[in-house]
Design a protein around this motif. Structure first.
Motif: not given
Length: 159
Positions: A129-137, A142-148
């Motif tokens: 669903s669009p809500g699930e897609m947004f949550a995955l995004f 967040s993961l990429i931000g933490c790694l950076v």
């Protein structure tokens, strides 16, 4: 024997001693009204491959008419509310007066409890669903931000 009859005769979804309603959407798909949503989708996909105007050897007018009938049947039977209304119009009741139909298996969860059979589609076989897609995004960002951030801190403290 037509391709539809051959497909319908080989269906394991038919219940012994019962025949599908020939002029109904179920009969068009070669199924019994108690067929599961997965069985309906499987039958539709098989028959749509046979009757799609681009892939069949039937005359285009016949193929188009048959394919439209299949689409109408699938559109009705794949929607729980529309299917319930359609079942009422053809006089089929989903209430189990005596018990479940023969061969009906109640799913069991990993904890040993019987699970509800109310989910219309298999939860693992549906689009997000669009809500699930947004949550995955958001989780990915967040993961990429933490790694950076971790790399930046490591580079700054490493000097």
């Amino acid at each position: 024997m037509t391709p539809n009859e051959g497909t319908a005769n080989s269906k394991s979804q038919k219940r012994p001693g019962k025949t599908p309603l020939g002029s109904s959407y179920y009969g068009l798909l070669g199924l019994h009204p108690s067929a599961s949503p997965i069985e309906i989708r499987r039958s539709y996909r098989e028959l749509s491959k046979l009757y799609h105007p681009d892939t069949t050897e039937l005359p285009p007018a016949v193929a188009t008419a048959k394919f439209q009938q299949l689409n109408n049947a699938y559109a009705t039977l794949s929607n729980p509310e529309r299917r319930l209304a359609y079942d009422l119009t053809i006089g089929y009741s989903r209430l189990n007066v005596i018990g479940p139909p023969p061969g009906f298996n109640t799913p069991v969860s990993g904890s040993g409890k019987k699970t509800s059979n109310s989910a219309y589609l298999d939860p693992t076989d549906r689009p997000l669903s669009p809500g699930e897609m947004f949550a995955l995004f958001i989780m990915g960002a967040s993961l990429i931000g933490c790694l950076v951030l971790a790399i930046a801190i490591g580079l700054i403290r490493g000097n």
